[in-house]
Design a protein around this motif. Structure first.
Motif, PDB file in Angstrom:
ATOM      1  N   THR A   1      10.647  17.916  -8.959  1.00  0.00           N
ATOM      2  CA  THR A   1      11.414  18.942  -8.253  1.00  0.00           C
ATOM      3  C   THR A   1      10.693  19.317  -6.959  1.00  0.00           C
ATOM      4  OG1 THR A   1      12.214  19.781 -10.363  1.00  0.00           O
ATOM      5  CG2 THR A   1      12.398  21.249  -8.467  1.00  0.00           C
ATOM      6  N   PHE A   2      11.456  19.372  -5.878  1.00  0.00           N
ATOM      7  CA  PHE A   2      10.910  19.803  -4.593  1.00  0.00           C
ATOM      8  C   PHE A   2      11.975  20.613  -3.867  1.00  0.00           C
ATOM      9  CE2 PHE A   2      12.765  15.655  -4.033  1.00  0.00           C
ATOM     10  CZ  PHE A   2      13.449  15.714  -2.822  1.00  0.00           C
ATOM     11  N   SER A   3      11.538  21.383  -2.886  1.00  0.00           N
ATOM     12  CA  SER A   3      12.424  22.314  -2.196  1.00  0.00           C
ATOM     13  C   SER A   3      13.139  21.673  -1.010  1.00  0.00           C
ATOM     14  CB  SER A   3      11.621  23.518  -1.699  1.00  0.00           C
ATOM     15  OG  SER A   3      12.424  24.359  -0.896  1.00  0.00           O
ATOM     16  N   GLU A   4      14.333  22.148  -0.777  1.00  0.00           N
ATOM     17  CA  GLU A   4      15.111  21.760   0.393  1.00  0.00           C
ATOM     18  C   GLU A   4      14.377  22.172   1.679  1.00  0.00           C
ATOM     19  OE1 GLU A   4      19.734  22.557   1.679  1.00  0.00           O
ATOM     20  OE2 GLU A   4      18.705  24.092   0.505  1.00  0.00           O
ATOM     21  N   ALA A   5      13.475  23.141   1.585  1.00  0.00           N
ATOM     22  CA  ALA A   5      12.686  23.574   2.740  1.00  0.00           C
ATOM     23  C   ALA A   5      11.707  22.485   3.187  1.00  0.00           C
ATOM     24  CB  ALA A   5      11.931  24.857   2.409  1.00  0.00           C
ATOM     25  N   ASN A   6      11.271  21.647   2.269  1.00  0.00           N
ATOM     26  CA  ASN A   6      10.398  20.494   2.553  1.00  0.00           C
ATOM     27  C   ASN A   6      11.073  19.253   1.980  1.00  0.00           C
ATOM     28  OD1 ASN A   6       8.161  21.958   3.732  1.00  0.00           O
ATOM     29  ND2 ASN A   6       7.829  22.766   1.677  1.00  0.00           N
ATOM     30  N   PRO A   7      12.116  18.750   2.683  1.00  0.00           N
ATOM     31  CA  PRO A   7      12.977  17.740   2.086  1.00  0.00           C
ATOM     32  C   PRO A   7      12.486  16.290   2.144  1.00  0.00           C
ATOM     33  CG  PRO A   7      13.770  18.260   4.267  1.00  0.00           C
ATOM     34  CD  PRO A   7      12.598  19.174   4.005  1.00  0.00           C
ATOM     35  N   VAL A   8      11.335  16.047   2.758  1.00  0.00           N
ATOM     36  CA  VAL A   8      10.856  14.671   2.893  1.00  0.00           C
ATOM     37  C   VAL A   8       9.740  14.409   1.886  1.00  0.00           C
ATOM     38  CG1 VAL A   8       9.855  12.954   4.452  1.00  0.00           C
ATOM     39  CG2 VAL A   8      11.463  14.647   5.341  1.00  0.00           C
ATOM     40  N   VAL A   9       9.953  13.411   1.026  1.00  0.00           N
ATOM     41  CA  VAL A   9       8.952  13.010   0.038  1.00  0.00           C
ATOM     42  C   VAL A   9       8.795  11.496   0.111  1.00  0.00           C
ATOM     43  CG1 VAL A   9       9.254  14.952  -1.540  1.00  0.00           C
ATOM     44  CG2 VAL A   9      10.734  12.966  -1.764  1.00  0.00           C
ATOM     45  N   ASP A  10       7.623  11.009  -0.232  1.00  0.00           N
ATOM     46  CA  ASP A  10       7.430   9.554  -0.220  1.00  0.00           C
ATOM     47  C   ASP A  10       6.511   9.118  -1.353  1.00  0.00           C
ATOM     48  OD1 ASP A  10       4.631   9.589   0.706  1.00  0.00           O
ATOM     49  OD2 ASP A  10       5.445  10.143   2.643  1.00  0.00           O
ATOM     50  N   HIS A  11       6.579   7.846  -1.641  1.00  0.00           N
ATOM     51  CA  HIS A  11       5.737   7.247  -2.680  1.00  0.00           C
ATOM     52  C   HIS A  11       5.408   5.818  -2.268  1.00  0.00           C
ATOM     53  CE1 HIS A  11       3.992   6.403  -6.563  1.00  0.00           C
ATOM     54  NE2 HIS A  11       4.698   5.296  -6.612  1.00  0.00           N
ATOM     55  N   VAL A  12       4.187   5.396  -2.535  1.00  0.00           N
ATOM     56  CA  VAL A  12       3.765   4.034  -2.226  1.00  0.00           C
ATOM     57  C   VAL A  12       3.688   3.231  -3.524  1.00  0.00           C
ATOM     58  CG1 VAL A  12       1.956   2.577  -1.251  1.00  0.00           C
ATOM     59  CG2 VAL A  12       2.492   4.781  -0.183  1.00  0.00           C
ATOM     60  N   PHE A  13       4.506   2.198  -3.608  1.00  0.00           N
ATOM     61  CA  PHE A  13       4.462   1.248  -4.721  1.00  0.00           C
ATOM     62  C   PHE A  13       3.493   0.138  -4.342  1.00  0.00           C
ATOM     63  CE2 PHE A  13       8.623   3.209  -5.065  1.00  0.00           C
ATOM     64  CZ  PHE A  13       8.785   3.386  -6.432  1.00  0.00           C
ATOM     65  N   THR A  14       2.729  -0.337  -5.306  1.00  0.00           N
ATOM     66  CA  THR A  14       1.793  -1.437  -5.075  1.00  0.00           C
ATOM     67  C   THR A  14       2.273  -2.660  -5.851  1.00  0.00           C
ATOM     68  OG1 THR A  14      -0.030   0.134  -4.858  1.00  0.00           O
ATOM     69  CG2 THR A  14      -0.628  -2.151  -5.276  1.00  0.00           C
ATOM     70  N   PHE A  15       2.170  -3.814  -5.216  1.00  0.00           N
ATOM     71  CA  PHE A  15       2.532  -5.056  -5.886  1.00  0.00           C
ATOM     72  C   PHE A  15       1.428  -6.087  -5.676  1.00  0.00           C
ATOM     73  CE2 PHE A  15       4.448  -5.260  -1.666  1.00  0.00           C
ATOM     74  CZ  PHE A  15       4.052  -6.507  -1.203  1.00  0.00           C
ATOM     75  N   THR A  16       1.415  -7.084  -6.555  1.00  0.00           N
ATOM     76  CA  THR A  16       0.431  -8.165  -6.502  1.00  0.00           C
ATOM     77  C   THR A  16       1.164  -9.490  -6.482  1.00  0.00           C
ATOM     78  OG1 THR A  16      -1.090  -6.821  -7.817  1.00  0.00           O
ATOM     79  CG2 THR A  16      -1.578  -9.179  -7.669  1.00  0.00           C
ATOM     80  N   ASN A  17       0.644 -10.428  -5.708  1.00  0.00           N
ATOM     81  CA  ASN A  17       1.154 -11.795  -5.750  1.00  0.00           C
ATOM     82  C   ASN A  17       0.421 -12.501  -6.885  1.00  0.00           C
ATOM     83  OD1 ASN A  17       1.919 -14.432  -5.450  1.00  0.00           O
ATOM     84  ND2 ASN A  17       1.202 -14.651  -3.343  1.00  0.00           N
ATOM     85  N   THR A  18       1.099 -12.670  -8.012  1.00  0.00           N
ATOM     86  CA  THR A  18       0.493 -13.315  -9.176  1.00  0.00           C
ATOM     87  C   THR A  18       0.781 -14.813  -9.203  1.00  0.00           C
ATOM     88  OG1 THR A  18       2.421 -12.772 -10.533  1.00  0.00           O
ATOM     89  CG2 THR A  18       0.580 -11.197 -10.550  1.00  0.00           C
ATOM     90  N   GLY A  19       1.398 -15.321  -8.152  1.00  0.00           N
ATOM     91  CA  GLY A  19       1.709 -16.748  -8.071  1.00  0.00           C
ATOM     92  C   GLY A  19       0.577 -17.534  -7.434  1.00  0.00           C
ATOM     93  N   ASP A  20       0.899 -18.755  -7.030  1.00  0.00           N
ATOM     94  CA  ASP A  20      -0.107 -19.619  -6.431  1.00  0.00           C
ATOM     95  C   ASP A  20       0.300 -20.110  -5.043  1.00  0.00           C
ATOM     96  OD1 ASP A  20       1.903 -21.306  -7.257  1.00  0.00           O
ATOM     97  OD2 ASP A  20       0.701 -22.340  -8.756  1.00  0.00           O
ATOM     98  N   ALA A  21       1.177 -19.355  -4.375  1.00  0.00           N
ATOM     99  CA  ALA A  21       1.570 -19.627  -2.999  1.00  0.00           C
ATOM    100  C   ALA A  21       1.707 -18.280  -2.295  1.00  0.00           C
ATOM    101  CB  ALA A  21       2.894 -20.396  -2.959  1.00  0.00           C
ATOM    102  N   PRO A  22       1.615 -18.236  -0.968  1.00  0.00           N
ATOM    103  CA  PRO A  22       1.752 -16.974  -0.245  1.00  0.00           C
ATOM    104  C   PRO A  22       3.114 -16.316  -0.506  1.00  0.00           C
ATOM    105  CG  PRO A  22       0.809 -18.627   1.187  1.00  0.00           C
ATOM    106  CD  PRO A  22       1.249 -19.339  -0.061  1.00  0.00           C
ATOM    107  N   LEU A  23       3.089 -15.000  -0.672  1.00  0.00           N
ATOM    108  CA  LEU A  23       4.287 -14.204  -0.927  1.00  0.00           C
ATOM    109  C   LEU A  23       4.727 -13.531   0.362  1.00  0.00           C
ATOM    110  CD1 LEU A  23       6.272 -12.748  -2.961  1.00  0.00           C
ATOM    111  CD2 LEU A  23       4.546 -10.937  -3.039  1.00  0.00           C
ATOM    112  N   VAL A  24       6.021 -13.605   0.645  1.00  0.00           N
ATOM    113  CA  VAL A  24       6.584 -12.942   1.824  1.00  0.00           C
ATOM    114  C   VAL A  24       7.750 -12.077   1.372  1.00  0.00           C
ATOM    115  CG1 VAL A  24       7.747 -13.276   4.035  1.00  0.00           C
ATOM    116  CG2 VAL A  24       5.934 -14.853   3.333  1.00  0.00           C
ATOM    117  N   ILE A  25       7.728 -10.812   1.777  1.00  0.00           N
ATOM    118  CA  ILE A  25       8.903  -9.974   1.572  1.00  0.00           C
ATOM    119  C   ILE A  25       9.805 -10.214   2.770  1.00  0.00           C
ATOM    120  CG2 ILE A  25       9.793  -7.620   1.446  1.00  0.00           C
ATOM    121  CD1 ILE A  25       7.364  -6.834  -0.118  1.00  0.00           C
ATOM    122  N   ASN A  26      10.976 -10.738   2.499  1.00  0.00           N
ATOM    123  CA  ASN A  26      11.923 -11.049   3.562  1.00  0.00           C
ATOM    124  C   ASN A  26      12.710  -9.822   3.994  1.00  0.00           C
ATOM    125  OD1 ASN A  26      11.315 -13.862   3.516  1.00  0.00           O
ATOM    126  ND2 ASN A  26      12.563 -14.046   1.687  1.00  0.00           N
TER     127      ASN A  26
END
Length: 121
Positions: A29-54
């Motif tokens: 829960t957060f207030s409309e007075a401070n309406p901007v919230v963010d979160h950083v998700f972390t991911f790992t390349n568990t494969g064996d080739a370079p990963l690109v987010i297109n």
């Protein structure tokens, strides 16, 4: 000839794999007075080739994804920051989706953010 075929098959099987630490986040829960919230998700390349987010596309303009643009080497980590801006939105519960497209496996993955914006008092 057999060695060439074996080498070709072995290299063709190399593929990036994206694995997020988690695929959903609740801002709570957060207030409309401070309406901007963010979160950083972390991911790992568990494969064996370079990963690109297109591409990373949010389900609405109030949600902005920012992600690591350079290729992620096997075993390395990257980030996807999701910002929700509730300014001008009706207070209440929301759930938004960010669709991430990669060159890896899976090629498409969905990330979710949700929360409850309360009226400013």
């Amino acid at each position: 000839m057999l060695m060439l075929c074996t080498f070709t098959v072995a290299t063709a099987q190399k593929k990036a794999q994206i694995k997020f630490d988690k695929v959903s986040h609740n801002f709570g829960t957060f207030s409309e007075a401070n309406p901007v919230v963010d979160h950083v998700f972390t991911f790992t390349n568990t494969g064996d080739a370079p990963l690109v987010i297109n591409q990373a596309i949010a389900s609405c303009g109030c949600t902005i994804p920012e992600y690591t643009k350079q290729p992620i080497a096997p075993g390395q980590k990257g980030t996807l920051k999701v910002t929700y801006n509730g300014k001008g939105k009706i207070p209440g519960h929301f759930k938004k989706t960010v669709t991430v497209r990669t060159n890896g496996d899976p090629e498409l993955i969905r990330i979710y953010v949700e929360g409850d914006m309360k009226e400013a008092q």
